[in-house]
Scaffold this motif. Structure first.
Motif, short mmCIF file in Angstrom:
data_model
loop_
_atom_site.label_atom_id
_atom_site.label_comp_id
_atom_site.label_asym_id
_atom_site.label_seq_id
_atom_site.Cartn_x
_atom_site.Cartn_y
_atom_site.Cartn_z
N SER A 36 24.67 51.19 60.21
CA SER A 36 23.50 50.76 59.45
C SER A 36 23.78 49.49 58.65
O SER A 36 22.93 49.04 57.88
CB SER A 36 23.04 51.86 58.50
OG SER A 36 24.09 52.22 57.61
N ASN A 76 19.79 57.00 65.01
CA ASN A 76 19.40 57.62 63.75
C ASN A 76 19.13 56.61 62.64
O ASN A 76 18.93 56.98 61.49
CB ASN A 76 20.51 58.58 63.28
CG ASN A 76 20.61 59.80 64.16
OD1 ASN A 76 19.60 60.45 64.45
ND2 ASN A 76 21.81 60.11 64.61
N VAL A 77 19.13 55.32 63.00
CA VAL A 77 18.91 54.26 62.01
C VAL A 77 17.64 53.49 62.34
O VAL A 77 17.49 52.95 63.45
CB VAL A 77 20.11 53.30 61.94
CG1 VAL A 77 19.80 52.12 61.02
CG2 VAL A 77 21.35 54.03 61.42
N ASN A 118 12.04 55.86 51.20
CA ASN A 118 11.76 56.77 52.30
C ASN A 118 10.66 56.22 53.20
O ASN A 118 9.73 55.57 52.73
CB ASN A 118 11.33 58.14 51.76
CG ASN A 118 12.43 58.80 50.95
OD1 ASN A 118 13.59 58.77 51.34
ND2 ASN A 118 12.07 59.37 49.82
N THR A 120 8.29 56.93 57.05
CA THR A 120 7.88 57.73 58.19
C THR A 120 7.63 56.79 59.35
O THR A 120 6.96 55.76 59.17
CB THR A 120 6.60 58.53 57.89
OG1 THR A 120 6.84 59.39 56.77
CG2 THR A 120 6.16 59.36 59.09
N LYS A 215 17.43 52.30 57.41
CA LYS A 215 17.19 53.63 56.86
C LYS A 215 17.70 54.69 57.85
O LYS A 215 17.27 54.72 59.00
CB LYS A 215 15.72 53.84 56.55
CG LYS A 215 15.20 52.87 55.48
CD LYS A 215 13.76 53.11 55.11
CE LYS A 215 13.32 52.22 53.96
NZ LYS A 215 11.92 52.46 53.57
N ARG A 216 18.58 55.53 57.38
CA ARG A 216 19.18 56.54 58.23
C ARG A 216 18.36 57.84 58.18
O ARG A 216 17.92 58.27 57.12
CB ARG A 216 20.62 56.82 57.81
CG ARG A 216 21.33 57.83 58.67
CD ARG A 216 22.82 57.88 58.38
NE ARG A 216 23.50 56.62 58.77
CZ ARG A 216 23.87 56.35 60.01
NH1 ARG A 216 23.65 57.25 60.97
NH2 ARG A 216 24.46 55.22 60.28
N ARG A 217 18.20 58.44 59.35
CA ARG A 217 17.47 59.69 59.45
C ARG A 217 18.19 60.80 58.65
O ARG A 217 19.40 60.96 58.73
CB ARG A 217 17.38 60.14 60.92
CG ARG A 217 16.49 61.34 61.17
CD ARG A 217 16.65 61.84 62.59
NE ARG A 217 16.34 60.81 63.56
CZ ARG A 217 15.12 60.56 64.03
NH1 ARG A 217 14.10 61.26 63.58
NH2 ARG A 217 14.93 59.62 64.92
N GLN A 218 17.41 61.52 57.85
CA GLN A 218 17.98 62.60 57.04
C GLN A 218 17.77 63.94 57.72
O GLN A 218 16.81 64.15 58.41
CB GLN A 218 17.31 62.61 55.64
CG GLN A 218 17.51 61.32 54.89
CD GLN A 218 18.96 61.02 54.60
OE1 GLN A 218 19.70 61.91 54.14
NE2 GLN A 218 19.41 59.81 54.86
#
Length: 218
Positions: A36, A76-77, A118, A120, A215-218
């Motif tokens: 990332s 995931n980024v 955050n 979406t 932004k990395r997926r949580q």
């Protein structure tokens, strides 16, 4: 024409600030060695002067050959270009790019469902396209849709910095950079995401603030 000039000057001023902060080339503790890691961010008028291009470079200091050939975008980024066209330093529009199965999917520009840290993924955005990620050493693959264009893949690192001389200046052993200096990043590569959109999709008064986030997926 006057608005275009103001628009570009503002964008470039924003770039100078963001490059200074974001051009960490793996020296920021929170992202050290991570996929990332943002090395640089650029925004500039396209070859078509009715367009503006946004460029995010990640995963810096990739050596030629296997280093670059084996480097991949992290699924995931999310790479998110933020655009403030009202002058309040809060994103009014975002352009999102996320890889999946050898393609980069691009959504936007679209108003974000939420602002801040955050996000979406705007998979229902009216403006969207996908492009095959260009392999190392291959000709650039570019896709277009509704005036937007996108590219994703490895590229030569465009950032120029003489870190050895910088270290000498910081240590008090020198007072200025050499002319010419030594390009520390010569021969190294980055993974680039490039999105070009019509200025009409950006809107606003003709001036923008723009920045990029990973932004990395949580």
């Amino acid at each position: 024409m006057k608005k275009t000039k103001i628009f570009l000057a503002t964008a470039i001023a924003g770039i100078v600030t963001l490059v200074a902060i974001a051009a960490d080339h793996i020296d920021a503790p929170a992202v050290q060695g991570g996929t990332s890691d943002i090395t640089d961010f650029y925004a500039f008028q396209g070859e078509n002067t009715s367009n503006i291009a946004f460029v995010a470079n990640v995963q810096g200091l990739l050596g030629p050959g296997n280093d670059t050939q084996n480097a991949t975008f992290d699924e995931n980024v999310l790479i998110e270009f933020n655009i403030d066209n009202t002058g309040d330093s809060v994103e009014d529009l975002v352009i999102q790019a996320i890889p999946r199965d050898g393609k980069m999917y691009v959504f936007g520009p679209i108003s974000p469902t939420q602002t801040g840290l955050n996000s979406t993924i705007a998979s229902n955005a009216a403006n969207q396209l996908s492009v095959d990620i260009t392999a190392y050493g291959e000709s650039a693959i570019v896709e277009s849709s509704a005036g937007m264009m996108a590219f994703a893949g490895p590229r030569d690192d465009p950032f120029f910095m003489d870190f050895a001389q910088y270290g000498q200046i910081i240590a008090g052993n020198a007072t200025s950079f050499n002319n010419p200096g030594a390009d520390t990043f010569a021969g190294t590569n980055v993974l680039s995401v490039v999105v070009e959109v019509p200025k009409s999709m950006i809107g606003g008064t003709g001036t923008i603030n723009t920045w990029v986030e990973a932004k990395r997926r949580q």
